[in-house]
Structures are given as C-alpha cells and as structure tokens.
Design an enzyme around this catalytic site. Sequence first.
Site, short mmCIF file in Angstrom:
data_model
loop_
_atom_site.label_atom_id
_atom_site.label_comp_id
_atom_site.label_asym_id
_atom_site.label_seq_id
_atom_site.Cartn_x
_atom_site.Cartn_y
_atom_site.Cartn_z
N PRO A 9 -37.95 -32.03 -52.65
CA PRO A 9 -38.58 -31.18 -53.64
C PRO A 9 -38.97 -31.90 -54.92
CG PRO A 9 -36.24 -30.72 -53.49
CD PRO A 9 -36.57 -31.63 -52.34
N ASN A 10 -40.13 -31.50 -55.44
CA ASN A 10 -40.70 -31.96 -56.71
C ASN A 10 -41.23 -33.39 -56.68
OD1 ASN A 10 -40.06 -29.53 -58.29
ND2 ASN A 10 -37.95 -30.15 -57.95
N ARG A 17 -44.96 -36.62 -64.72
CA ARG A 17 -44.07 -36.32 -65.85
C ARG A 17 -42.84 -37.20 -65.77
NH1 ARG A 17 -43.75 -31.04 -64.06
NH2 ARG A 17 -41.54 -31.05 -64.57
N TYR A 22 -38.59 -41.67 -63.71
CA TYR A 22 -39.03 -41.87 -62.32
C TYR A 22 -40.23 -42.81 -62.20
CZ TYR A 22 -35.91 -37.98 -61.52
OH TYR A 22 -34.81 -37.16 -61.47
N ASN A 73 -35.57 -39.48 -49.33
CA ASN A 73 -35.29 -39.14 -50.71
C ASN A 73 -35.30 -37.61 -50.77
OD1 ASN A 73 -35.13 -38.57 -53.41
ND2 ASN A 73 -36.57 -40.15 -54.05
N ALA A 76 -33.35 -33.17 -55.36
CA ALA A 76 -32.19 -32.37 -55.79
C ALA A 76 -31.36 -31.85 -54.63
CB ALA A 76 -32.66 -31.21 -56.65
N HIS A 79 -27.82 -33.28 -53.70
CA HIS A 79 -26.56 -32.90 -54.35
C HIS A 79 -26.02 -31.55 -53.93
CE1 HIS A 79 -28.04 -36.22 -56.69
NE2 HIS A 79 -29.06 -35.52 -57.12
N ASP A 86 -25.95 -31.77 -42.19
CA ASP A 86 -25.70 -31.41 -40.78
C ASP A 86 -26.89 -31.80 -39.91
OD1 ASP A 86 -23.90 -28.28 -41.42
OD2 ASP A 86 -23.24 -30.37 -41.42
N GLU A 97 -30.73 -43.46 -47.30
CA GLU A 97 -30.98 -42.58 -48.45
C GLU A 97 -31.55 -43.40 -49.59
OE1 GLU A 97 -27.28 -41.01 -49.81
OE2 GLU A 97 -28.14 -39.97 -51.54
N HIS A 99 -33.11 -43.25 -53.70
CA HIS A 99 -33.38 -42.55 -54.96
C HIS A 99 -34.10 -43.51 -55.89
CE1 HIS A 99 -30.93 -39.19 -53.77
NE2 HIS A 99 -30.00 -40.04 -53.38
N LEU A 100 -35.16 -43.04 -56.54
CA LEU A 100 -35.90 -43.87 -57.49
C LEU A 100 -35.00 -44.25 -58.67
CD1 LEU A 100 -39.06 -41.64 -57.37
CD2 LEU A 100 -39.03 -44.04 -56.63
N SER A 101 -34.23 -43.26 -59.14
CA SER A 101 -33.35 -43.49 -60.29
C SER A 101 -31.96 -43.87 -59.79
CB SER A 101 -33.27 -42.20 -61.13
OG SER A 101 -32.64 -41.16 -60.39
N ARG A 106 -26.61 -41.19 -64.23
CA ARG A 106 -27.20 -39.97 -64.77
C ARG A 106 -26.15 -38.87 -64.89
NH1 ARG A 106 -32.60 -38.61 -61.90
NH2 ARG A 106 -32.84 -37.38 -63.82
N ARG A 110 -25.34 -35.29 -60.45
CA ARG A 110 -26.15 -36.12 -59.55
C ARG A 110 -25.32 -37.22 -58.88
NH1 ARG A 110 -31.51 -34.65 -60.82
NH2 ARG A 110 -31.76 -34.04 -63.01
O1 RP4 Z 1 -33.98 -40.52 -58.32
C1 RP4 Z 1 -34.47 -39.84 -57.38
O2 RP4 Z 1 -35.36 -40.25 -56.61
C2 RP4 Z 1 -33.99 -38.39 -57.17
O3 RP4 Z 1 -33.74 -38.19 -55.78
C3 RP4 Z 1 -35.09 -37.50 -57.59
C4 RP4 Z 1 -34.88 -36.33 -58.30
C5 RP4 Z 1 -36.02 -35.57 -58.88
C6 RP4 Z 1 -35.78 -34.46 -59.69
C7 RP4 Z 1 -36.82 -33.77 -60.25
C8 RP4 Z 1 -38.12 -34.19 -60.11
C9 RP4 Z 1 -38.33 -35.31 -59.35
S1 RP4 Z 1 -39.90 -35.95 -59.08
C10 RP4 Z 1 -40.67 -35.68 -60.62
C11 RP4 Z 1 -40.35 -36.48 -61.72
C12 RP4 Z 1 -40.99 -36.28 -62.91
C13 RP4 Z 1 -41.93 -35.28 -63.04
C14 RP4 Z 1 -42.21 -34.48 -61.95
C15 RP4 Z 1 -41.57 -34.65 -60.73
C16 RP4 Z 1 -37.30 -35.99 -58.73
C17 RP4 Z 1 -33.52 -35.82 -58.60
O4 RP4 Z 1 -33.41 -34.42 -58.26
C18 RP4 Z 1 -32.44 -36.60 -57.89
O5 RP4 Z 1 -31.20 -36.30 -58.53
C19 RP4 Z 1 -32.72 -38.09 -57.92
#
Ligand code: RP4
Length: 146
Positions: A9-10, A17, A22, A73, A76, A79, A86, A97, A99-101, A106, A110
């Site tokens: 997601p996201n 943003r 990220y 990846n 969210a 977590h 499963d 797995e 993660h960018l960050s 953090r 997380r």
């Molecule tokens: O670091 C990651 O890749 C991670 O998987 C990515 C996440 C994440 C969270 C919110 C948005 C986004 S992508 C994003 C970033 C900035 C602006 C819009 C979307 C990633 C987090 O939920 C995770 O805790 C960490």
Amino acid sequence: MKILILNGPNLNLLGLRQPEVYGQTTLDEIHQACQAHGKMLGVEVKCAQSNHEGELIDWIHKTRATPTGIVLNAGAYTHTSIALMDAIASVERPVVEVHLSNIHQREEFRHTSYISKVARGMICGLGPHGYVLAMDALAQVLKNES
Ligand SMILES: O=C(O)[C@]1(O)C=C(c2cccc(Sc3ccccc3)c2)[C@@H](O)[C@H](O)C1
C-alpha cells in the site's frame, strides 16, 4: 526461473511526497530497474503493486504454479498482516523482504515485521538498490534449490 517484485500500500505514490524518507525514485522507475536487472540475471521478472491486502495475497498464491522468488515490500502491512505472513508460509517460495527506509531507525511500531518471521532474508535502508540486491540473492537461492 521467475522473480515477482511485489509492492504494497501507498508505494504507488513513491517519489511524490516525503522524499527525505523514501527518496525521489518513483515505483515505476524501481520496476524498470528490476526489469533491466532481471535481463542481466537471465530471469523473468513480474512487477506488481496493490493497496489491497487480499490482492497481495492472491499474487503470492499464484507463485505456487512455477518456481518463483518473491521480492516483497509490504509497506505498512509489514507491521500488521498475519494474513500476508500465512500466505508466504503457505507457498513455500523464497521471499526477500525489502524496505526503502531503515525501519529499525524509525517509529517503534515499524520495528515489528510479520514478514520477517517467514522471509528468507530482509534488506532495509538501502533505498531502491535494496530491490536489486534482493533479486541477486533470490537468483542464487533459486539456482541452488533448482
Ligand atoms: O521503508 C519502506 O519501504 C516501507 O515498507 C514503506 C512504508 C510506506 C509508508 C507510507 C507510504 C509509503 S510510499 C510513499 C512515500 C511518500 C509519499 C507517498 C507514498 C511507504 C512504511 O509503511 C513501512 O513502514 C516502510
């Protein structure tokens, strides 16, 4: 030999943003880099992203059909999702797995990953290059286990 690049997601909003967390690379650019690296490795690469937990699970289930490594990846869902944990356990496919960050630098919430409990390994904090490193690891694992 196949590798599935699966994003949660996201992540479709990457690069738009919070570049300080990220980075400025878009998800499409990450997928393009994974496709190019797959050609170099000689593996077929499929890239997918979904904001829906069940759709991510469906993608994971589909890997039962052919020997596939999964770069995941889960955003969210990392977590919170016992269902994703499963699903990974049910397909018996190697998962790295990503993660960018660096999730361990953090917020406390997380620091917990349900994915890590069933993944072969985890790469975090290295930005988009983490996906390429995960692909290298999976190509070796798939070769050793074929
Ligand atoms: O670091 C990651 O890749 C991670 O998987 C990515 C996440 C994440 C969270 C919110 C948005 C986004 S992508 C994003 C970033 C900035 C602006 C819009 C979307 C990633 C987090 O939920 C995770 O805790 C960490």
